[in-house]
Design a protein around this motif. Structure first.
Motif, PDB file in Angstrom:
ATOM      1  N   ASP A  21      42.050  71.248  11.729  1.00 15.52           N
ATOM      2  CA  ASP A  21      41.003  71.389  12.744  1.00 15.52           C
ATOM      3  C   ASP A  21      39.866  70.401  12.507  1.00 15.52           C
ATOM      4  OD1 ASP A  21      39.747  72.655  15.008  1.00 15.52           O
ATOM      5  OD2 ASP A  21      38.414  73.671  13.566  1.00 15.52           O
ATOM      6  N   GLN A  24      40.981  66.945  13.508  1.00 22.09           N
ATOM      7  CA  GLN A  24      41.018  66.805  14.957  1.00 22.09           C
ATOM      8  C   GLN A  24      39.607  66.624  15.509  1.00 22.09           C
ATOM      9  OE1 GLN A  24      42.535  70.208  17.015  1.00 22.09           O
ATOM     10  NE2 GLN A  24      42.508  69.203  19.008  1.00 22.09           N
ATOM     11  N   ARG A  25      38.664  67.425  15.041  1.00 22.75           N
ATOM     12  CA  ARG A  25      37.272  67.301  15.506  1.00 22.75           C
ATOM     13  C   ARG A  25      36.682  65.941  15.135  1.00 22.75           C
ATOM     14  NH1 ARG A  25      34.346  73.094  14.283  1.00 22.75           N
ATOM     15  NH2 ARG A  25      35.736  74.368  15.561  1.00 22.75           N
ATOM     16  N   SER A  27      38.321  63.115  14.691  1.00 24.88           N
ATOM     17  CA  SER A  27      38.908  62.056  15.524  1.00 24.88           C
ATOM     18  C   SER A  27      38.362  62.109  16.947  1.00 24.88           C
ATOM     19  CB  SER A  27      40.428  62.165  15.530  1.00 24.88           C
ATOM     20  OG  SER A  27      40.833  63.346  16.203  1.00 24.88           O
ATOM     21  N   GLU A  28      38.096  63.306  17.468  1.00 28.08           N
ATOM     22  CA  GLU A  28      37.531  63.430  18.812  1.00 28.08           C
ATOM     23  C   GLU A  28      36.086  62.921  18.848  1.00 28.08           C
ATOM     24  OE1 GLU A  28      37.930  67.504  19.901  1.00 28.08           O
ATOM     25  OE2 GLU A  28      40.089  67.360  20.250  1.00 28.08           O
TER      26      GLU A  28
END
Length: 75
Positions: A21, A24-25, A27-28
Protein backbone atom coordinates in the motif's frame (compact mmCIF):
# COMPACT_ATOMS: atom_id res chain seq x y z
CA UNK A 1 8.96 4.51 8.87
CA UNK A 2 10.13 0.97 9.38
CA UNK A 3 8.57 -2.48 9.33
CA UNK A 4 9.33 -4.81 12.22
CA UNK A 5 10.07 -8.42 11.28
CA UNK A 6 8.59 -11.07 13.52
CA UNK A 7 8.28 -14.82 13.32
CA UNK A 8 4.48 -14.70 13.25
CA UNK A 9 3.14 -15.51 9.74
CA UNK A 10 0.03 -13.29 10.08
CA UNK A 11 2.15 -10.34 11.02
CA UNK A 12 4.36 -10.74 7.95
CA UNK A 13 1.29 -10.87 5.67
CA UNK A 14 0.00 -7.67 7.26
CA UNK A 15 3.40 -6.10 6.84
CA UNK A 16 3.48 -7.11 3.17
CA UNK A 17 0.08 -5.52 2.58
CA UNK A 18 1.16 -2.33 4.36
CA UNK A 19 4.38 -2.18 2.35
CA UNK A 20 2.48 -2.74 -0.92
CA UNK A 21 0.00 0.00 0.00
CA UNK A 22 2.81 2.41 0.84
CA UNK A 23 4.59 1.63 -2.44
CA UNK A 24 1.36 2.24 -4.37
CA UNK A 25 0.72 5.57 -2.60
CA UNK A 26 4.31 6.67 -3.19
CA UNK A 27 4.12 5.88 -6.91
CA UNK A 28 0.78 7.71 -7.23
CA UNK A 29 2.02 10.78 -5.40
CA UNK A 30 5.22 10.94 -7.48
CA UNK A 31 3.16 11.09 -10.68
CA UNK A 32 1.25 14.21 -9.65
CA UNK A 33 1.89 17.04 -12.09
CA UNK A 34 -0.09 19.83 -10.43
CA UNK A 35 2.65 21.41 -8.33
CA UNK A 36 1.72 24.78 -6.91
CA UNK A 37 5.12 26.24 -6.20
CA UNK A 38 6.26 29.81 -6.28
CA UNK A 39 6.74 29.93 -10.03
CA UNK A 40 3.15 29.00 -10.95
CA UNK A 41 1.54 30.86 -8.08
CA UNK A 42 -1.59 32.88 -8.87
CA UNK A 43 -0.06 35.78 -6.97
CA UNK A 44 2.58 36.19 -9.69
CA UNK A 45 0.11 36.54 -12.56
CA UNK A 46 0.60 39.76 -14.50
CA UNK A 47 3.99 40.49 -12.98
CA UNK A 48 7.34 40.56 -14.70
CA UNK A 49 10.94 40.48 -13.59
CA UNK A 50 12.83 43.73 -13.25
CA UNK A 51 15.30 44.20 -16.06
CA UNK A 52 15.33 47.70 -17.58
CA UNK A 53 15.19 49.72 -14.38
CA UNK A 54 17.37 47.59 -12.13
CA UNK A 55 20.16 50.16 -12.46
CA UNK A 56 17.76 52.79 -11.12
CA UNK A 57 17.10 50.75 -7.97
CA UNK A 58 20.81 50.15 -7.50
CA UNK A 59 21.46 53.90 -7.65
CA UNK A 60 18.68 54.52 -5.12
CA UNK A 61 20.20 51.98 -2.71
CA UNK A 62 23.63 53.59 -3.06
CA UNK A 63 22.17 57.05 -2.43
CA UNK A 64 20.29 55.78 0.63
CA UNK A 65 23.49 54.28 2.03
CA UNK A 66 25.37 57.51 1.39
CA UNK A 67 22.67 59.54 3.12
CA UNK A 68 22.82 57.21 6.14
CA UNK A 69 26.58 57.63 6.18
CA UNK A 70 26.21 61.41 6.17
CA UNK A 71 23.51 61.42 8.84
CA UNK A 72 25.22 59.13 11.36
CA UNK A 73 28.96 59.56 10.82
CA UNK A 74 29.55 63.01 9.36
CA UNK A 75 27.54 65.37 11.57
Amino acid sequence: MGILVQKDEENSRLQERIAADLRQRASESSKQVDFDGVEDSAMLEGTKKTNRFSWFWAILVVLALLSLLVIFFIK
